[in-house]
Write a protein that holds these residues in place. Structure first.
Motif, PDB file in Angstrom:
ATOM      1  N   CYS A   1       0.829  -1.202   0.000  1.00  0.00           N
ATOM      2  CA  CYS A   1       0.000   0.000   0.000  1.00  0.00           C
ATOM      3  C   CYS A   1       0.863   1.252   0.000  1.00  0.00           C
ATOM      4  O   CYS A   1       0.577   2.218  -0.714  1.00  0.00           O
ATOM      5  N   THR A   2       1.941   1.220   0.801  1.00  0.00           N
ATOM      6  CA  THR A   2       2.805   2.390   0.902  1.00  0.00           C
ATOM      7  C   THR A   2       3.502   2.692  -0.414  1.00  0.00           C
ATOM      8  O   THR A   2       3.567   3.850  -0.852  1.00  0.00           O
TER       9      THR A   2
ATOM     10  N   ALA B   1      -3.602   8.550  -3.199  1.00  0.00           N
ATOM     11  CA  ALA B   1      -2.443   8.363  -2.329  1.00  0.00           C
ATOM     12  C   ALA B   1      -2.856   8.401  -0.865  1.00  0.00           C
ATOM     13  O   ALA B   1      -2.419   7.570  -0.055  1.00  0.00           O
ATOM     14  N   GLU B   2      -3.703   9.360  -0.509  1.00  0.00           N
ATOM     15  CA  GLU B   2      -4.143   9.473   0.884  1.00  0.00           C
ATOM     16  C   GLU B   2      -4.861   8.205   1.343  1.00  0.00           C
ATOM     17  O   GLU B   2      -4.618   7.706   2.452  1.00  0.00           O
ATOM     18  N   LYS B   3      -5.740   7.687   0.508  1.00  0.00           N
ATOM     19  CA  LYS B   3      -6.470   6.462   0.863  1.00  0.00           C
ATOM     20  C   LYS B   3      -5.520   5.303   1.141  1.00  0.00           C
ATOM     21  O   LYS B   3      -5.708   4.539   2.093  1.00  0.00           O
ATOM     22  N   LEU B   4      -4.472   5.193   0.319  1.00  0.00           N
ATOM     23  CA  LEU B   4      -3.539   4.074   0.494  1.00  0.00           C
ATOM     24  C   LEU B   4      -2.630   4.278   1.699  1.00  0.00           C
ATOM     25  O   LEU B   4      -2.276   3.307   2.383  1.00  0.00           O
ATOM     26  N   PHE B   5      -2.200   5.529   1.981  1.00  0.00           N
ATOM     27  CA  PHE B   5      -1.411   5.767   3.188  1.00  0.00           C
ATOM     28  C   PHE B   5      -2.231   5.432   4.435  1.00  0.00           C
ATOM     29  O   PHE B   5      -1.711   4.860   5.408  1.00  0.00           O
ATOM     30  N   LYS B   6      -3.519   5.768   4.423  1.00  0.00           N
ATOM     31  CA  LYS B   6      -4.389   5.437   5.546  1.00  0.00           C
ATOM     32  C   LYS B   6      -4.581   3.925   5.654  1.00  0.00           C
ATOM     33  O   LYS B   6      -4.599   3.375   6.762  1.00  0.00           O
ATOM     34  N   ALA B   7      -4.719   3.282   4.499  1.00  0.00           N
ATOM     35  CA  ALA B   7      -4.882   1.823   4.501  1.00  0.00           C
ATOM     36  C   ALA B   7      -3.631   1.137   5.048  1.00  0.00           C
ATOM     37  O   ALA B   7      -3.722   0.154   5.801  1.00  0.00           O
TER      38      ALA B   7
END
Length: 296
Positions: free
Chosen positions: A2-3, A18-24
Motif C-alpha cells: 500500500c505504501t 495516495a491518501e487512501k492508500l497511506f491510511k490503509a
C-alpha cells in the motif's frame, strides 16, 4: 505494498488515491502488528509526511508525535529511528515558522545522530544545516554561521565538497556573510561556488548564471563595477539563449545592469561630470528594456 503504491500515486499527482492508500497502510500496520508497534510508527510518519507536503498541517502534527512516542517506547530515546522522526518533525515546525520547536527537534536529532552515526557522517551534517537555517531565522547569525561552516567541512572531508548539497550550503553561508557585512569572505566563497558550477555544468546553465548574478551583486557592493558588469552581461547573453528575450529572469538582469550603470554615474561624477551622460542614457535604455520585457 500500500505504501509503495501510495508514493507512486503521490508522484503522479493523484493525491486522493495516495491518501487512501497511506491510511490503509496505517490500518494494516495497526491490525497486523499492534497499535504500538514500530511498523505503525513508520506508517504514521508516512501519512504525516504526506499531509506536510500537502500543507494540511493540522493533520500532520499529531501523527508525527504519536510516531515518536511509539519509537521511543520501542527502541529507547536515543535510537537513530527516533532521531529521524525528530528531524521530520523539525522540518514540519520549520515550514510552520515555529522556530523554537524546530530548534528543539533538530538539536535532539543532532545529538542522537552524532552519537550513533558519528560526527563526520553526511546525514549528521545535513541535520546541522537544518538547525543552522532555524538559528538564522531566529536572528542568531553567528551560531548559524558556525554550524554551516562545520556542515560544509564535514561534507568536504567526506569527498562531497562539489556535491549539490555542499554547494547549497555554501550559498547559504555566503548569504549569512553578506548579512553580517563580511563581504570579502562572501566574495571568495561565491567565486568558489561559481567555479564549481562552471566545471560541473558549464556556462549554459541557469544555476551557473544565478551564481554569477549573486557574485556580481557582491562585487557591486565592494566597488568592483567592471567585473560585476562583465558577469551580468554574460548572464544576460546566456539567459536570452536558454530562456527567451521576454523572460522575467532576463528582465531581472536588465534591472541589475541599470542599477550598476547608475552606480558608475555616481563614480564618474566625482571625476568628471561629462562622463556621466552616456551612462545615464544607457541606464534609461536598460530600465525601459526591463519594463518592456516585464509587460510582454
Amino acid at each position: 505494498m500500500c505504501t509503495d503504491k501510495a508514493r507512486e500515486f503521490f508522484m503522479e499527482g493523484k493525491l486522493d488515491e495516495a491518501e487512501k492508500l497511506f491510511k490503509a497502510a496505517l490500518q494494516e500496520a495497526k491490525e497486523g502488528f499492534g497499535l504500538r508497534d514500530p511498523h505503525a510508527a513508520s506508517a504514521l510518519n508516512n501519512l504525516a509526511e504526506f499531509y506536510r507536503l500537502r500543507k494540511e498541517y493540522e493533520k500532520a502534527e499529531p501523527l508525527y508525535l504519536e510516531a515518536i512516542e511509539i519509537l521511543e517506547q520501542s527502541f529507547g530515546p536515543d535510537d537513530i529511528r527516533v532521531g529521524a522522526a525528530f528531524r521530520n518533525l523539525g522540518q514540519y515546525y520549520y515550514i510552520q515558522r515555529r522556530f523554537d520547536q524546530a530548534q528543539t527537534c533538530f538539536e535532539r536529532a543532532l545529538k542522537i545522530e552524532g552519537r550513533v552515526m558519528g560526527l563526520g557522517n553526511p546525514d549528521y551534517a545535513n541535520t546541522m544545516y537544518l538547525l543552522a537555517k532555524v538559528l538564522s531565522q531566529q536572528g542568531k547569525g553567528k551560531d548559524a554561521e558556525a554550524l554551516i561552516r562545520e556542515s560544509i567541512r564535514i561534507l568536504e572531508e567526506a569527498g562531497l565538497g562539489e556535491s549539490p548539497a555542499c554547494i547549497q550550503r555554501m550559498k547559504f553561508l555566503s548569504l549569512e556573510l553578506v548579512k553580517s557585512k563580511q563581504l570579502a569572505e562572501a566574495e571568495n566563497l561565491q567565486r568558489k561556488i561559481l567555479h564549481n558550477l562552471e566545471l560541473s555544468k558549464g556556462w549554459n546553465s541557469l544555476d551557473t548564471t544565478a551564481a554569477a548574478e549573486t557574485l556580481s551583486v557582491t562585487l557591486q557592493n565592494i566597488g568592483n563595477l567592471k567585473e560585476s558588469e562583465e558577469l551580468l552581461e554574460r548572464c544576460l547573453t546566456v539567459r536570452r539563449k536558454i530562456l527567451s528575450e521576454d523572460h522575467f529572469e532576463v528582465a531581472g538582469i536588465l534591472v541589475h545592469l541599470a542599477r550598476l550603470t547608475l552606480l558608475k554615474i555616481t563614480s564618474d561624477i566625482k571625476v568628471n561630470n561629462d562622463l556621466s551622460t552616456p551612462h545615464l542614457v544607457k541606464a534609461k535604455q536598460l530600465v525601459n528594456d526591463s519594463i518592456r520585457v516585464s509587460n510582454s
